[in-house]
Design a protein around this motif. Structure first.
Motif, PDB file in Angstrom:
ATOM      1  N   SER A   1     -19.804  30.401  64.893  1.00 30.39           N
ATOM      2  CA  SER A   1     -19.078  30.313  63.621  1.00 30.39           C
ATOM      3  C   SER A   1     -18.658  28.873  63.321  1.00 30.39           C
ATOM      4  CB  SER A   1     -17.855  31.232  63.643  1.00 30.39           C
ATOM      5  OG  SER A   1     -18.229  32.588  63.494  1.00 30.39           O
TER       6      SER A   1
ATOM      7  N   TRP B   1     -12.474  32.522  59.750  1.00 25.04           N
ATOM      8  CA  TRP B   1     -13.774  32.031  59.310  1.00 25.04           C
ATOM      9  C   TRP B   1     -14.910  32.748  60.038  1.00 25.04           C
ATOM     10  CZ3 TRP B   1     -14.526  28.282  55.499  1.00 25.04           C
ATOM     11  CH2 TRP B   1     -13.359  27.707  54.987  1.00 25.04           C
TER      12      TRP B   1
ATOM     13  N   SER C   1     -17.712  37.597  64.052  1.00 19.35           N
ATOM     14  CA  SER C   1     -18.861  36.696  64.174  1.00 19.35           C
ATOM     15  C   SER C   1     -20.108  37.449  64.623  1.00 19.35           C
ATOM     16  CB  SER C   1     -18.553  35.572  65.170  1.00 19.35           C
ATOM     17  OG  SER C   1     -17.453  34.793  64.748  1.00 19.35           O
TER      18      SER C   1
ATOM     19  N   ALA D   1     -13.432  25.917  66.780  1.00 16.13           N
ATOM     20  CA  ALA D   1     -13.131  27.268  66.306  1.00 16.13           C
ATOM     21  C   ALA D   1     -12.470  28.047  67.433  1.00 16.13           C
ATOM     22  CB  ALA D   1     -14.396  27.972  65.840  1.00 16.13           C
TER      23      ALA D   1
ATOM     24  N   VAL E   1     -10.253  25.666  63.188  1.00 12.84           N
ATOM     25  CA  VAL E   1     -10.337  26.865  62.354  1.00 12.84           C
ATOM     26  C   VAL E   1     -10.174  28.090  63.239  1.00 12.84           C
ATOM     27  CG1 VAL E   1     -11.830  25.779  60.629  1.00 12.84           C
ATOM     28  CG2 VAL E   1     -12.857  27.034  62.538  1.00 12.84           C
TER      29      VAL E   1
ATOM     30  N   ALA F   1      -6.533  31.583  57.659  1.00 12.79           N
ATOM     31  CA  ALA F   1      -7.751  32.265  57.274  1.00 12.79           C
ATOM     32  C   ALA F   1      -8.626  32.447  58.503  1.00 12.79           C
ATOM     33  CB  ALA F   1      -8.519  31.481  56.199  1.00 12.79           C
TER      34      ALA F   1
ATOM     35  N   VAL G   1     -11.174  31.940  64.179  1.00 12.85           N
ATOM     36  CA  VAL G   1     -12.301  32.867  64.079  1.00 12.85           C
ATOM     37  C   VAL G   1     -11.961  34.145  64.826  1.00 12.85           C
ATOM     38  CG1 VAL G   1     -14.044  31.052  63.886  1.00 12.85           C
ATOM     39  CG2 VAL G   1     -13.428  31.918  66.155  1.00 12.85           C
TER      40      VAL G   1
ATOM     41  N   ALA H   1     -20.151  28.889  56.249  1.00 14.78           N
ATOM     42  CA  ALA H   1     -19.187  29.939  56.581  1.00 14.78           C
ATOM     43  C   ALA H   1     -18.345  30.323  55.372  1.00 14.78           C
ATOM     44  CB  ALA H   1     -18.281  29.474  57.715  1.00 14.78           C
ATOM     45  N   GLU H   2     -17.791  31.515  55.439  1.00 16.77           N
ATOM     46  CA  GLU H   2     -16.822  31.961  54.443  1.00 16.77           C
ATOM     47  C   GLU H   2     -15.534  32.325  55.152  1.00 16.77           C
ATOM     48  OE1 GLU H   2     -17.387  36.120  52.875  1.00 16.77           O
ATOM     49  OE2 GLU H   2     -19.367  35.807  53.734  1.00 16.77           O
ATOM     50  N   SER H   3     -14.456  32.336  54.409  1.00 14.20           N
ATOM     51  CA  SER H   3     -13.169  32.626  55.025  1.00 14.20           C
ATOM     52  C   SER H   3     -12.570  33.896  54.463  1.00 14.20           C
ATOM     53  CB  SER H   3     -12.193  31.456  54.807  1.00 14.20           C
ATOM     54  OG  SER H   3     -11.837  31.342  53.428  1.00 14.20           O
ATOM     55  N   TYR H   4     -11.786  34.552  55.317  1.00  9.96           N
ATOM     56  CA  TYR H   4     -11.003  35.722  54.927  1.00  9.96           C
ATOM     57  C   TYR H   4      -9.538  35.314  54.976  1.00  9.96           C
ATOM     58  CZ  TYR H   4     -15.109  38.687  55.896  1.00  9.96           C
ATOM     59  OH  TYR H   4     -16.356  39.268  55.893  1.00  9.96           O
TER      60      TYR H   4
ATOM     61  N   VAL I   1     -19.292  26.665  59.986  1.00  5.39           N
ATOM     62  CA  VAL I   1     -18.252  25.950  59.251  1.00  5.39           C
ATOM     63  C   VAL I   1     -18.675  24.499  59.033  1.00  5.39           C
ATOM     64  CG1 VAL I   1     -15.881  25.077  59.354  1.00  5.39           C
ATOM     65  CG2 VAL I   1     -16.366  27.436  60.036  1.00  5.39           C
TER      66      VAL I   1
END
Length: 226
Positions: free
Chosen positions: A197, A225, A140, A48, A133, A223, A135, A206-209, A201
């Motif tokens: 984070s 995360w 976080s 991340a 990913v 995205a 972040v 985790a969720e993503s924006y 994942v």
């Protein structure tokens, strides 16, 4: 099965990483992202990174807009990712012209100042043997604690972040070897938050924006995360 993740943040001299494997917390430093992963020298499930992954072509990214909203009054800590045509320009004035031609708005010097780090990750992602990913540490920490913490460069902010990380099992030693010498305090804390984070994942928590990442001409899902 043991999950091993790496959280990464840019620092003045390169990159600082915090590795979590459920047993130990390890810190590392290297001048490039590829070197950092090589220094870790162990198979990783997720890396991340606090740097944009997936550069827009003609507009801003939904990821940045949603992450800013998620931080409320601290949303300005997330800068809007510049378009690729601006990032590739070494000269700031040329980058500013490219940004205006593509979007109608210029690029900040702060954003342009990160171009070397952005391009480092951009090149590495094409050959990375691990899932990368994006972040944002402030996001976080907000998710971790349920509140917006004091400025990370303040004494109170650093103490609050270290305490929050320790409560999550991410205990940072007073001495972190070369990483502790080369990276600033807030860089280490940000890398540790990125690792937190990354662990989420890897665990599927985790969720993503945004929930459905955008894809630009580079073909990489964009995205943030948390």
């Amino acid at each position: 099965m043991m999950v091993r993740v790496l959280g990464v943040d840019a620092c003045k001299a390169g990159w600082v990483g915090i590795e979590l494997d459920g047993v130990a917390v390890r810190a590392s430093f290297a001048p490039t992202i590829a070197d950092l992963v090589a220094v870790v020298g162990r198979e990783l499930d997720v890396v991340a990174i606090d740097i944009p992954i997936g550069l827009p072509d003609r507009s801003g990214r939904t990821a940045d807009t949603l992450a800013r909203r998620g931080l409320g009054r601290r949303g300005s800590t997330i800068f809007m990712t510049p378009v690729r045509s601006a990032v590739v320009e070494e000269d700031y004035d040329a980058a500013n012209r490219a940004a205006r031609a593509a979007t109608g708005a210029g690029i900040s010097r702060q954003a342009h100042g990160l171009r070397v780090k952005i391009l480092d990750v951009d090149a590495y992602r094409a050959v990375a043997p691990v899932r990368l990913v994006e972040v944002h540490p402030e996001l976080s920490f907000t998710r971790m604690t349920g509140q917006v913490l004091p400025r990370k460069t303040s004494w109170a902010g650093a103490a609050a972040r270290r305490t929050a990380l320790a409560a999550e099992g991410v205990v940072l030693d007073d001495s972190l070897g070369l990483a502790g010498q080369m990276a600033a305090v807030d860089d280490v804390l940000d890398a540790a938050a990125a690792a937190w984070s990354a662990r989420r994942v890897a665990a599927g928590l985790a969720e993503s924006y945004p929930a459905q990442p955008e894809v630009f001409s580079d073909g990489w899902p964009a995205a943030i995360w948390v």
